[in-house]
Design a protein around this motif. Structure first.
Motif, PDB file in Angstrom:
ATOM      1  N   HIS A  51       0.803  -1.222   0.000  1.00  0.00           N
ATOM      2  CA  HIS A  51       0.000   0.000   0.000  1.00  0.00           C
ATOM      3  C   HIS A  51       0.841   1.281   0.000  1.00  0.00           C
ATOM      4  CE1 HIS A  51      -3.381   2.616   0.626  1.00  0.00           C
ATOM      5  NE2 HIS A  51      -2.756   3.158   1.650  1.00  0.00           N
ATOM      6  N   LEU A  52       1.826   1.372   0.857  1.00  0.00           N
ATOM      7  CA  LEU A  52       2.643   2.589   0.955  1.00  0.00           C
ATOM      8  C   LEU A  52       3.401   2.888  -0.335  1.00  0.00           C
ATOM      9  CD1 LEU A  52       3.589   4.975   2.653  1.00  0.00           C
ATOM     10  CD2 LEU A  52       5.419   3.525   3.516  1.00  0.00           C
ATOM     11  N   PRO A  53       4.136   1.916  -0.900  1.00  0.00           N
ATOM     12  CA  PRO A  53       4.811   2.240  -2.166  1.00  0.00           C
ATOM     13  C   PRO A  53       3.824   2.572  -3.289  1.00  0.00           C
ATOM     14  CG  PRO A  53       5.528   0.095  -1.340  1.00  0.00           C
ATOM     15  CD  PRO A  53       4.525   0.619  -0.383  1.00  0.00           C
ATOM     16  N   LEU A  54       2.675   1.914  -3.327  1.00  0.00           N
ATOM     17  CA  LEU A  54       1.670   2.219  -4.353  1.00  0.00           C
ATOM     18  C   LEU A  54       1.172   3.646  -4.227  1.00  0.00           C
ATOM     19  CD1 LEU A  54      -0.623  -0.921  -4.601  1.00  0.00           C
ATOM     20  CD2 LEU A  54       0.678   0.141  -6.434  1.00  0.00           C
ATOM     21  N   THR A  55       0.856   4.060  -3.021  1.00  0.00           N
ATOM     22  CA  THR A  55       0.371   5.412  -2.781  1.00  0.00           C
ATOM     23  C   THR A  55       1.420   6.445  -3.184  1.00  0.00           C
ATOM     24  OG1 THR A  55      -0.982   4.627  -0.950  1.00  0.00           O
ATOM     25  CG2 THR A  55      -0.538   6.976  -1.024  1.00  0.00           C
ATOM     26  N   LYS A  56       2.643   6.244  -2.745  1.00  0.00           N
ATOM     27  CA  LYS A  56       3.715   7.190  -3.068  1.00  0.00           C
ATOM     28  C   LYS A  56       4.036   7.188  -4.560  1.00  0.00           C
ATOM     29  CE  LYS A  56       5.779   7.454   1.435  1.00  0.00           C
ATOM     30  NZ  LYS A  56       6.991   7.664   2.178  1.00  0.00           N
ATOM     31  N   LEU A  57       3.997   6.032  -5.165  1.00  0.00           N
ATOM     32  CA  LEU A  57       4.270   5.925  -6.594  1.00  0.00           C
ATOM     33  C   LEU A  57       3.218   6.683  -7.400  1.00  0.00           C
ATOM     34  CD1 LEU A  57       5.947   4.664  -8.853  1.00  0.00           C
ATOM     35  CD2 LEU A  57       4.496   2.653  -8.688  1.00  0.00           C
ATOM     36  N   ARG A  58       1.975   6.502  -7.058  1.00  0.00           N
ATOM     37  CA  ARG A  58       0.892   7.205  -7.774  1.00  0.00           C
ATOM     38  C   ARG A  58       1.005   8.722  -7.613  1.00  0.00           C
ATOM     39  NH1 ARG A  58      -3.083   2.572  -6.181  1.00  0.00           N
ATOM     40  NH2 ARG A  58      -3.041   1.379  -8.116  1.00  0.00           N
ATOM     41  N   ARG A  59       1.386   9.188  -6.432  1.00  0.00           N
ATOM     42  CA  ARG A  59       1.570  10.629  -6.221  1.00  0.00           C
ATOM     43  C   ARG A  59       2.719  11.174  -7.066  1.00  0.00           C
ATOM     44  NH1 ARG A  59       1.173  10.615   0.242  1.00  0.00           N
ATOM     45  NH2 ARG A  59      -1.047  10.267   0.396  1.00  0.00           N
ATOM     46  N   SER A  60       3.745  10.370  -7.258  1.00  0.00           N
ATOM     47  CA  SER A  60       4.913  10.797  -8.033  1.00  0.00           C
ATOM     48  C   SER A  60       4.636  10.875  -9.525  1.00  0.00           C
ATOM     49  CB  SER A  60       6.076   9.828  -7.816  1.00  0.00           C
ATOM     50  OG  SER A  60       6.465   9.850  -6.484  1.00  0.00           O
ATOM     51  N   LEU A  61       3.582  10.230  -9.981  1.00  0.00           N
ATOM     52  CA  LEU A  61       3.311  10.138 -11.413  1.00  0.00           C
ATOM     53  C   LEU A  61       2.421  11.257 -11.943  1.00  0.00           C
ATOM     54  CD1 LEU A  61       2.776   6.298 -11.698  1.00  0.00           C
ATOM     55  CD2 LEU A  61       4.802   7.624 -12.286  1.00  0.00           C
ATOM     56  N   ASN A  62       2.265  12.321 -11.196  1.00  0.00           N
ATOM     57  CA  ASN A  62       1.392  13.412 -11.618  1.00  0.00           C
ATOM     58  C   ASN A  62       1.918  14.196 -12.810  1.00  0.00           C
ATOM     59  OD1 ASN A  62      -0.529  12.850  -9.696  1.00  0.00           O
ATOM     60  ND2 ASN A  62       0.373  14.203  -8.180  1.00  0.00           N
ATOM     61  N   GLY A  63       3.212  14.307 -12.963  1.00  0.00           N
ATOM     62  CA  GLY A  63       3.792  15.094 -14.052  1.00  0.00           C
ATOM     63  C   GLY A  63       4.428  14.213 -15.103  1.00  0.00           C
ATOM     64  N   ASP A  64       4.754  14.812 -16.241  1.00  0.00           N
ATOM     65  CA  ASP A  64       5.396  14.058 -17.318  1.00  0.00           C
ATOM     66  C   ASP A  64       6.905  14.018 -17.180  1.00  0.00           C
ATOM     67  OD1 ASP A  64       3.130  13.259 -18.652  1.00  0.00           O
ATOM     68  OD2 ASP A  64       3.016  15.107 -19.816  1.00  0.00           O
ATOM     69  N   SER A  65       7.489  15.082 -16.664  1.00  0.00           N
ATOM     70  CA  SER A  65       8.940  15.102 -16.512  1.00  0.00           C
ATOM     71  C   SER A  65       9.295  15.189 -15.036  1.00  0.00           C
ATOM     72  CB  SER A  65       9.550  16.269 -17.275  1.00  0.00           C
ATOM     73  OG  SER A  65       9.071  17.483 -16.761  1.00  0.00           O
ATOM     74  N   LEU A  66      10.419  14.597 -14.704  1.00  0.00           N
ATOM     75  CA  LEU A  66      10.861  14.567 -13.316  1.00  0.00           C
ATOM     76  C   LEU A  66      12.273  15.113 -13.230  1.00  0.00           C
ATOM     77  CD1 LEU A  66       9.814  10.893 -12.454  1.00  0.00           C
ATOM     78  CD2 LEU A  66       8.538  12.957 -11.919  1.00  0.00           C
ATOM     79  N   ASP A  67      12.558  15.816 -12.124  1.00  0.00           N
ATOM     80  CA  ASP A  67      13.936  16.230 -11.912  1.00  0.00           C
ATOM     81  C   ASP A  67      14.708  15.040 -11.322  1.00  0.00           C
ATOM     82  OD1 ASP A  67      13.542  16.138  -9.094  1.00  0.00           O
ATOM     83  OD2 ASP A  67      13.032  18.265  -9.020  1.00  0.00           O
ATOM     84  N   VAL A  68      15.979  15.206 -11.108  1.00  0.00           N
ATOM     85  CA  VAL A  68      16.837  14.108 -10.657  1.00  0.00           C
ATOM     86  C   VAL A  68      16.361  13.544  -9.324  1.00  0.00           C
ATOM     87  CG1 VAL A  68      19.187  13.496  -9.960  1.00  0.00           C
ATOM     88  CG2 VAL A  68      18.828  14.993 -11.915  1.00  0.00           C
ATOM     89  N   ARG A  69      16.018  14.413  -8.382  1.00  0.00           N
ATOM     90  CA  ARG A  69      15.559  13.962  -7.056  1.00  0.00           C
ATOM     91  C   ARG A  69      14.263  13.165  -7.182  1.00  0.00           C
ATOM     92  NH1 ARG A  69      11.789  15.166  -3.817  1.00  0.00           N
ATOM     93  NH2 ARG A  69      11.175  17.046  -4.921  1.00  0.00           N
ATOM     94  N   GLU A  70      13.318  13.673  -7.964  1.00  0.00           N
ATOM     95  CA  GLU A  70      12.040  12.991  -8.149  1.00  0.00           C
ATOM     96  C   GLU A  70      12.228  11.635  -8.836  1.00  0.00           C
ATOM     97  OE1 GLU A  70       8.929  16.685  -8.702  1.00  0.00           O
ATOM     98  OE2 GLU A  70      10.276  16.194 -10.362  1.00  0.00           O
ATOM     99  N   LYS A  71      13.142  11.583  -9.776  1.00  0.00           N
ATOM    100  CA  LYS A  71      13.418  10.343 -10.482  1.00  0.00           C
ATOM    101  C   LYS A  71      14.012   9.295  -9.532  1.00  0.00           C
ATOM    102  CE  LYS A  71      15.042   9.053 -15.039  1.00  0.00           C
ATOM    103  NZ  LYS A  71      15.668   9.507 -16.259  1.00  0.00           N
ATOM    104  N   GLU A  72      14.919   9.721  -8.664  1.00  0.00           N
ATOM    105  CA  GLU A  72      15.495   8.803  -7.674  1.00  0.00           C
ATOM    106  C   GLU A  72      14.433   8.317  -6.693  1.00  0.00           C
ATOM    107  OE1 GLU A  72      18.473   7.247  -7.280  1.00  0.00           O
ATOM    108  OE2 GLU A  72      18.797   8.022  -9.308  1.00  0.00           O
ATOM    109  N   GLU A  73      13.565   9.223  -6.267  1.00  0.00           N
ATOM    110  CA  GLU A  73      12.489   8.855  -5.359  1.00  0.00           C
ATOM    111  C   GLU A  73      11.544   7.861  -6.032  1.00  0.00           C
ATOM    112  OE1 GLU A  73       9.345  11.778  -4.016  1.00  0.00           O
ATOM    113  OE2 GLU A  73      10.575  11.639  -2.216  1.00  0.00           O
ATOM    114  N   LEU A  74      11.202   8.121  -7.285  1.00  0.00           N
ATOM    115  CA  LEU A  74      10.340   7.226  -8.036  1.00  0.00           C
ATOM    116  C   LEU A  74      10.994   5.848  -8.168  1.00  0.00           C
ATOM    117  CD1 LEU A  74       7.753   6.832  -9.669  1.00  0.00           C
ATOM    118  CD2 LEU A  74       8.986   7.675 -11.668  1.00  0.00           C
ATOM    119  N   LYS A  75      12.275   5.835  -8.432  1.00  0.00           N
ATOM    120  CA  LYS A  75      13.017   4.578  -8.545  1.00  0.00           C
ATOM    121  C   LYS A  75      12.952   3.792  -7.234  1.00  0.00           C
ATOM    122  CE  LYS A  75      17.585   3.016  -9.972  1.00  0.00           C
ATOM    123  NZ  LYS A  75      18.901   3.473 -10.399  1.00  0.00           N
ATOM    124  N   ASP A  76      13.071   4.487  -6.107  1.00  0.00           N
ATOM    125  CA  ASP A  76      12.969   3.831  -4.801  1.00  0.00           C
ATOM    126  C   ASP A  76      11.586   3.222  -4.597  1.00  0.00           C
ATOM    127  OD1 ASP A  76      15.581   4.527  -4.208  1.00  0.00           O
ATOM    128  OD2 ASP A  76      15.018   6.265  -2.988  1.00  0.00           O
TER     129      ASP A  76
END
Length: 67
Positions: free
Chosen positions: A5-30
């Protein structure tokens, strides 16, 4: 189920935009890695509709993350 549940929730929140900066990309990867550790593999006929395919494989491809 709670582990998923936690990774799913965080993953969905991270997918709001089309482009990600380096920090967001690393967070998404985690988040993808966390989810990958708790998601089971599916039979080939179930794979394209599975959460694993939609939230791990497709996200890795879209954001060019290493799987």
């Amino acid at each position: 189920m709670q582990q998923k549940h936690l990774p799913l929730t965080k993953l969905r929140r991270s997918l709001n935009g089309d482009s990600l900066d380096v920090r967001e990309k690393e967070e998404l990867k985690d988040f993808v890695n966390l989810l990958d550790n708790v998601c089971s593999c599916f039979a080939p006929h179930e794979r394209l509709t599975s959460a694993r395919y939609l939230l791990i494989d497709c996200v890795c491809r879209k954001y060019e993350l290493e799987e």
